[in-house]
Every structure is written in C-alpha cells, then in structure tokens.
Design a protein around this motif. Structure first.
Motif, PDB file in Angstrom:
ATOM      1  N   TYR A   1       2.140   9.458 -12.418  1.00 12.28           N
ATOM      2  CA  TYR A   1       2.349   8.242 -11.622  1.00 12.28           C
ATOM      3  C   TYR A   1       1.206   8.116 -10.612  1.00 12.28           C
ATOM      4  CZ  TYR A   1       7.007   8.359 -13.645  1.00 12.28           C
ATOM      5  OH  TYR A   1       8.068   8.369 -14.534  1.00 12.28           O
ATOM      6  N   VAL A   2       0.625   6.931 -10.531  1.00 19.35           N
ATOM      7  CA  VAL A   2      -0.415   6.669  -9.538  1.00 19.35           C
ATOM      8  C   VAL A   2      -0.064   5.388  -8.795  1.00 19.35           C
ATOM      9  CG1 VAL A   2      -2.224   7.841 -10.857  1.00 19.35           C
ATOM     10  CG2 VAL A   2      -1.903   5.385 -11.130  1.00 19.35           C
ATOM     11  N   SER A   3      -0.515   5.297  -7.557  1.00 17.27           N
ATOM     12  CA  SER A   3      -0.307   4.078  -6.762  1.00 17.27           C
ATOM     13  C   SER A   3      -1.645   3.434  -6.468  1.00 17.27           C
ATOM     14  CB  SER A   3       0.431   4.399  -5.462  1.00 17.27           C
ATOM     15  OG  SER A   3      -0.363   5.206  -4.609  1.00 17.27           O
ATOM     16  N   THR A   4      -1.644   2.108  -6.432  1.00 17.71           N
ATOM     17  CA  THR A   4      -2.856   1.365  -6.091  1.00 17.71           C
ATOM     18  C   THR A   4      -2.925   1.150  -4.582  1.00 17.71           C
ATOM     19  OG1 THR A   4      -1.926  -0.863  -6.286  1.00 17.71           O
ATOM     20  CG2 THR A   4      -2.712   0.191  -8.316  1.00 17.71           C
TER      21      THR A   4
ATOM     22  N   VAL B   1       0.828  -1.213   0.000  1.00 22.23           N
ATOM     23  CA  VAL B   1       0.000   0.000   0.000  1.00 22.23           C
ATOM     24  C   VAL B   1       0.863   1.264   0.000  1.00 22.23           C
ATOM     25  CG1 VAL B   1      -1.976   1.183   0.998  1.00 22.23           C
ATOM     26  CG2 VAL B   1      -1.747  -1.281   1.289  1.00 22.23           C
ATOM     27  N   PRO B   2       1.384   1.667  -1.142  1.00 24.31           N
ATOM     28  CA  PRO B   2       2.105   2.945  -1.235  1.00 24.31           C
ATOM     29  C   PRO B   2       1.128   4.109  -1.099  1.00 24.31           C
ATOM     30  CG  PRO B   2       1.942   1.892  -3.396  1.00 24.31           C
ATOM     31  CD  PRO B   2       1.378   0.918  -2.409  1.00 24.31           C
TER      32      PRO B   2
ATOM     33  N   LEU C   1      -5.683  16.321 -11.140  1.00 22.49           N
ATOM     34  CA  LEU C   1      -5.731  14.862 -11.266  1.00 22.49           C
ATOM     35  C   LEU C   1      -6.177  14.289  -9.927  1.00 22.49           C
ATOM     36  CD1 LEU C   1      -2.299  14.354 -13.071  1.00 22.49           C
ATOM     37  CD2 LEU C   1      -4.537  14.763 -14.127  1.00 22.49           C
ATOM     38  N   LEU C   2      -7.205  13.489  -9.942  1.00 26.08           N
ATOM     39  CA  LEU C   2      -7.801  12.954  -8.720  1.00 26.08           C
ATOM     40  C   LEU C   2      -7.899  11.444  -8.803  1.00 26.08           C
ATOM     41  CD1 LEU C   2      -9.528  13.237  -6.043  1.00 26.08           C
ATOM     42  CD2 LEU C   2     -11.516  13.433  -7.547  1.00 26.08           C
ATOM     43  N   THR C   3      -7.327  10.750  -7.820  1.00 24.73           N
ATOM     44  CA  THR C   3      -7.522   9.299  -7.720  1.00 24.73           C
ATOM     45  C   THR C   3      -8.687   9.021  -6.788  1.00 24.73           C
ATOM     46  OG1 THR C   3      -5.904   9.179  -5.919  1.00 24.73           O
ATOM     47  CG2 THR C   3      -5.109   8.754  -8.150  1.00 24.73           C
ATOM     48  N   THR C   4      -9.379   7.901  -7.027  1.00 24.07           N
ATOM     49  CA  THR C   4     -10.493   7.534  -6.164  1.00 24.07           C
ATOM     50  C   THR C   4     -10.342   6.088  -5.704  1.00 24.07           C
ATOM     51  OG1 THR C   4     -12.058   6.668  -7.815  1.00 24.07           O
ATOM     52  CG2 THR C   4     -11.971   9.056  -7.531  1.00 24.07           C
TER      53      THR C   4
ATOM     54  N   GLY D   1      -7.977  -1.460  -9.772  1.00 29.18           N
ATOM     55  CA  GLY D   1      -8.481  -1.421  -8.414  1.00 29.18           C
ATOM     56  C   GLY D   1      -8.390  -0.023  -7.827  1.00 29.18           C
ATOM     57  N   ARG D   2      -8.393   0.031  -6.510  1.00 29.78           N
ATOM     58  CA  ARG D   2      -8.406   1.302  -5.785  1.00 29.78           C
ATOM     59  C   ARG D   2      -7.117   2.083  -6.069  1.00 29.78           C
ATOM     60  NH1 ARG D   2     -11.353   1.156  -0.846  1.00 29.78           N
ATOM     61  NH2 ARG D   2      -9.545   1.756   0.402  1.00 29.78           N
ATOM     62  N   LEU D   3      -7.270   3.368  -6.349  1.00 25.22           N
ATOM     63  CA  LEU D   3      -6.120   4.230  -6.624  1.00 25.22           C
ATOM     64  C   LEU D   3      -5.973   5.222  -5.485  1.00 25.22           C
ATOM     65  CD1 LEU D   3      -6.576   4.893 -10.452  1.00 25.22           C
ATOM     66  CD2 LEU D   3      -5.348   3.040  -9.300  1.00 25.22           C
ATOM     67  N   ARG D   4      -4.751   5.330  -4.938  1.00 23.65           N
ATOM     68  CA  ARG D   4      -4.550   6.084  -3.699  1.00 23.65           C
ATOM     69  C   ARG D   4      -3.848   7.427  -3.895  1.00 23.65           C
ATOM     70  NH1 ARG D   4      -6.485   6.283   1.344  1.00 23.65           N
ATOM     71  NH2 ARG D   4      -6.560   3.996   1.371  1.00 23.65           N
ATOM     72  N   ALA D   5      -2.689   7.430  -4.590  1.00 27.43           N
ATOM     73  CA  ALA D   5      -1.870   8.640  -4.658  1.00 27.43           C
ATOM     74  C   ALA D   5      -1.509   8.934  -6.107  1.00 27.43           C
ATOM     75  CB  ALA D   5      -0.598   8.482  -3.816  1.00 27.43           C
TER      76      ALA D   5
END
Length: 508
Positions: free
Chosen positions: A357-360, A54-55, A310-313, A343-347
């Motif tokens: 760059y996005v983290s799950t 979980v980054p 840019l928004l992750t959800t 799946g879920r995107l956090r950062a």
C-alpha cells in the motif's frame, strides 16, 4: 528544497536502474538504462481510497484496516476491501503549512492491552513553531486522552518525522534539523537526530548518552524509518542539493550532516572525518530524488522482493525496490515498478498477504506537473500483475537517451520540482523564472546559483521565503548550461551564460 533541485516525473525512465557517476568537481551526472524483463516484476494497482488530504503516514492496523494520518490533523482508518473511511480524531492544534502538519504515526505492539497510538505534529503559538510527540488512547472507535510525551523546537521545514517501534519495544522518533545548521552536530539538541525512548516516554538506561533520548545524530531531515532482517533500522533522508541517503541507524553513530553529505569522498569531508568519526550511507542519490517512506517487504505476492526495502519518492514520484545483500548492509539492485503515474508518493506499508500500500502526496506544499488530480490524494494497493500490466508500466520502453539538451536535462534534475518544467513556479511558494530581475541580471543570477538563497526575497512584487541550496558543487560548464537554458527558454531575449561568467563569479 528549492530553485535548482529537481527532476520532473516524466523524465524518469520507467522500471530503471540508476547509476550515478561522481568526479571531484561535480557530483551530479546521472545515467539511466532499462531493466531487463527478467528482473522486472509486473504490478497491478488498485485505488483503495481517494479524496484524502495528504495521507502522510499509513500503517497496517490490528483490525486489518489501514490507519493513516492526514496532514491537516485527522487520523482515520480505512477498510482496504471497501474503502470505507472512519474518522478517529481531528486534532485542532495541528499547524499545517507547506511540509508541516500531522506527520508520523505508530501503534503500540500490544494494542489489545495497550491501545495507544503515537503521533507527531507541528504546532504554532504566536510565532513559535514546535513539534509534539503525543500518545492517544483508542476507545470506542475514537482516539482520546492525548498525552504530550515530548515537545521540541520546529521550523518552517526540516521537521522529519517518522516513528517506529523497535523489536525490543522502544519508540524510535526521527527529527529534522529544523533549518538550523548547528542542530544536527549538537548532541544537546534533539533536532537532527534519531531519538529512542521507552513506550511510557522515559529515557532508556542503555541509550548512548546518559539521560538523553539521542540515539544517533548528524541527520538533516529523515523521512522514512523501517526495521529489516537482523534488527537493522533503515532510514531515508533528504540531502540538500545533492546526496539523498539510505542509512543504517546504529547506536551512538554520527551521520555527518552538515559536514558530510552522502559518502565521505570530498576533501573537506575527509578533513572532518580525520577528527570526527562519521558513518557513510548504504546508498546515496545525486541528483536528489526526495526519498520518503520506507518498508521492508515480507509477503507472497513478490517472493523475489523478500527482504527488499520499498522506498517511495516525492521528487521522482516513484516506488523503488532496493534489494540488499544477505547481511542487509549493501544494496545490490534498484528497481522502479511504478514511475510518475500517480504523482508524489509519500508512505508505504505491507499487508499480511503481501499486498503493498502506498499513499500519494499531491495536495501538500508543492503541487504541479499535472497534479493534484481531482481524485487526489489516494491510497493505492499494489499486487502482482500480468504481462499486460508490465506493458502499461513501460509502454515505450523509455530511457534517457540523451536526446534532450544537457541544459534542459540539468534544469529538470535540479530545478523543475520547485520552479516547474515551464519555469512558472508555484504562487506564494516558489518564484517564477520568467522576466524576473534576478534572472535578467546575469551576474546576480549566476551568484544565486552558486551561493543559494536563504530568507525573504521579493520577485515581481511578490514576497517569497526562500531556502535555496547552493549549487557551487556543479562544474562551471554545468552552471553555464543551466543558466543559459533558463535565460533563453523562459526569457528569450537574454544572452547566454558563459563558462567564463561562472568562473569570474565563483571567485567573488
């Protein structure tokens, strides 16, 4: 976030606008329509790193590596070209539980001369949970000399927390209300706030409350902070059962929670604002989407996104591109280039060349709906794609056509992220809806939907610590449809919930 608050990722339309229509009795009707090709930007996704824990935060480092926090207490750096992963420190006192753990991070803007890394994380001593803001020093490819700058009360949820450095070189720290309803409006509490401090931890002389870190208040659970043009500070914030928000954070402003959710458009909210000035969000979402990290786009890969947020959800598991107007104070379009695949995107962060760059976040407190995958969690790089990539993004041109029954749709929007599409919940976290006393007793079931739950309950012999929001804002017809769907899909021998049943229970 519990019981009737969800939407599984497969329901979401790929590359869609979201239009939310409200009435005074029901703030919960969502419609989707496909985005014209002329407004869509094809993206290509490359996996930079996998097998992470979980980054929670990712930032672009001064060494052109990605620095990240792992929720269980690790801080590391990853070469975005090769995926090489170097551990910087393991913080032993981090308390990881559901959404708790090692969360936000920011690097000192003059890192060469001041090699400081600021992080926040939860700790537990005996039964007391706290959030610590700690500064580490980077030496010899390790983080050392932890200095606690601030420690505040925390809880089993709603702890925030993002950290950013402002253009005037102040540390901005977003905190949650720690599941204590009075904290957000109490200016003497540091929970439910955006805090502002000097980089040495002292209180700036120009803060709105003399001698206090408090910069703004009335927040429930901020999950993202980012600066845009003209020094505008944007935040993403979790609502309760309705009204997730995108806000512009301003000095000394009150954002209303728990008296106001989203825009001040309900009679009780207007009554509150007659005596207390509350600031409306720039945008809100109902049904909720569980917004997470945000970043403002500056780069060459997507010139049409310049200045976009840019928004992750988490709940909707998508990346959104929110285009503001020239002043940055109004959102004029919303585009979803990645929806549900990872799946879920956090950062989210942006590299100097414009790569995104996005983290799950699939190995955290609420796994399900096919996640985590064996390769989770991951950091992804997003660059401009081709028409072939666009076809993969939206292979069927999916939209919500209304073919699914309304009860099923409402369940998916409000329930499935916790109780899962199959109604079986998550062991030890969210109870099943199959064959439980709470569902079989119709009157009790309707009352739970209307009033919510808080505290420990036993379901089929298992104990759960529940914080389920009340759904009384929904119209009687909608609650009847949800109740009927649950009782007859997961418990086929049960009779439906009638509108009259809901009306009778609402009056009790």
């Amino acid at each position: 976030m519990n019981f009737f608050r969800s939407a599984p990722v497969w329901l979401a339309a790929v590359s869609a606008y979201i239009v939310v229509a409200f009435t005074t009795t029901e703030r919960a009707v969502v419609h989707r329509r496909a985005v014209p090709d002329s407004l869509r930007s094809p993206v290509h996704v490359h996996v930079v790193a996998s097998g992470l824990d979980v980054p929670w935060e990712i930032v672009w480092g001064p060494d052109n590596w990605i620095w990240y926090t792992g929720q269980s207490g690790t801080i590391g750096r990853i070469d975005p070209r090769t995926g090489e992963n170097k551990l910087l420190v393991k913080i032993e006192e981090v308390y990881r539980h559901r959404s708790l753990g090692l969360l936000g991070m920011a690097l000192h803007p003059d890192f060469a001369g001041n090699p400081y890394v600021y992080v926040d994380y939860t700790c537990k001593k005996d039964s007391v949970i706290t959030t610590k803001l700690v500064r580490f020093t980077y030496r010899g490819e390790r983080l050392t000399n932890p200095l606690t700058m601030l420690e505040i009360p925390a809880h089993t949820g709603h702890n925030g927390s993002r950290i950013v450095i402002s253009p005037d070189r102040k540390l901005m720290f977003a905190t949650g209300d720690a599941i204590t309803i009075t904290n957000a409006q109490d200016k003497g509490s540091l929970n439910g706030k955006v805090l502002r401090m000097n980089l040495d931890g002292s209180v700036p002389a120009d803060n709105p409350i003399r001698g206090s870190y408090v910069w703004s208040w009335g927040h429930r659970n901020i999950q993202g902070l980012a600066y845009g043009a003209n020094g505008i500070l944007y935040s993403s914030e979790h609502g309760d059962a309705v009204e997730d928000e995108l806000n512009i954070i301003r000095k000394g402003h009150n954002y209303g929670w728990p008296k106001v959710e989203g825009f001040c458009d309900q009679p009780n909210e207007r009554a509150f604002r007659d005596s207390v000035e509350a600031t409306d969000p720039v945008k809100s979402w109902t049904p909720t989407i569980a917004p997470a990290g945000i970043a403002v786009y500056k780069g060459k890969h997507f010139p049409e996104w310049k200045g976009a947020i840019l928004l992750t959800t988490l709940k909707e598991a998508d990346l959104r591109v929110l285009k503001p107007d020239a002043e940055g104070t109004r959102i004029v379009s919303e585009h979803i280039p990645i929806d549900g695949t990872y799946g879920r995107l956090r950062a989210v962060c942006v590299g100097p060349d414009g790569s995104i760059y996005v983290s799950t976040s699939n190995r955290d407190w609420n796994p399900g709906s096919g996640f985590p995958k064996p390769e989770d969690d991951r950091i992804l790089r997003i660059t401009r794609g081709t028409k072939a990539d666009l076809a993969v993004q939206n292979p069927k041109g999916e939209t919500d056509s209304g073919e699914t029954g309304r009860g099923a749709l409402l369940y998916r929007q409000y329930c499935a992220s916790c109780h899962k599409p199959d109604g079986k919940g998550v062991a030890g976290t969210f109870p099943t809806l199959h064959g439980t006393e709470q569902v079989r007793d119709k009157a009790r079931f309707v009352q739970i939907i209307l009033k919510g739950l808080s505290g420990k309950i036993r379901v089929n012999g298992e104990e759960f610590d529940q914080h389920m929001p009340a759904m009384g804002f929904l119209a009687d017809e909608s609650i009847a449809e949800i109740g009927t769907y649950v009782r007859q899909t997961f418990n086929r021998d049960l009779d439906p919930v009638r509108v009259q049943d809901v009306a009778e229970m609402r009056g009790k």
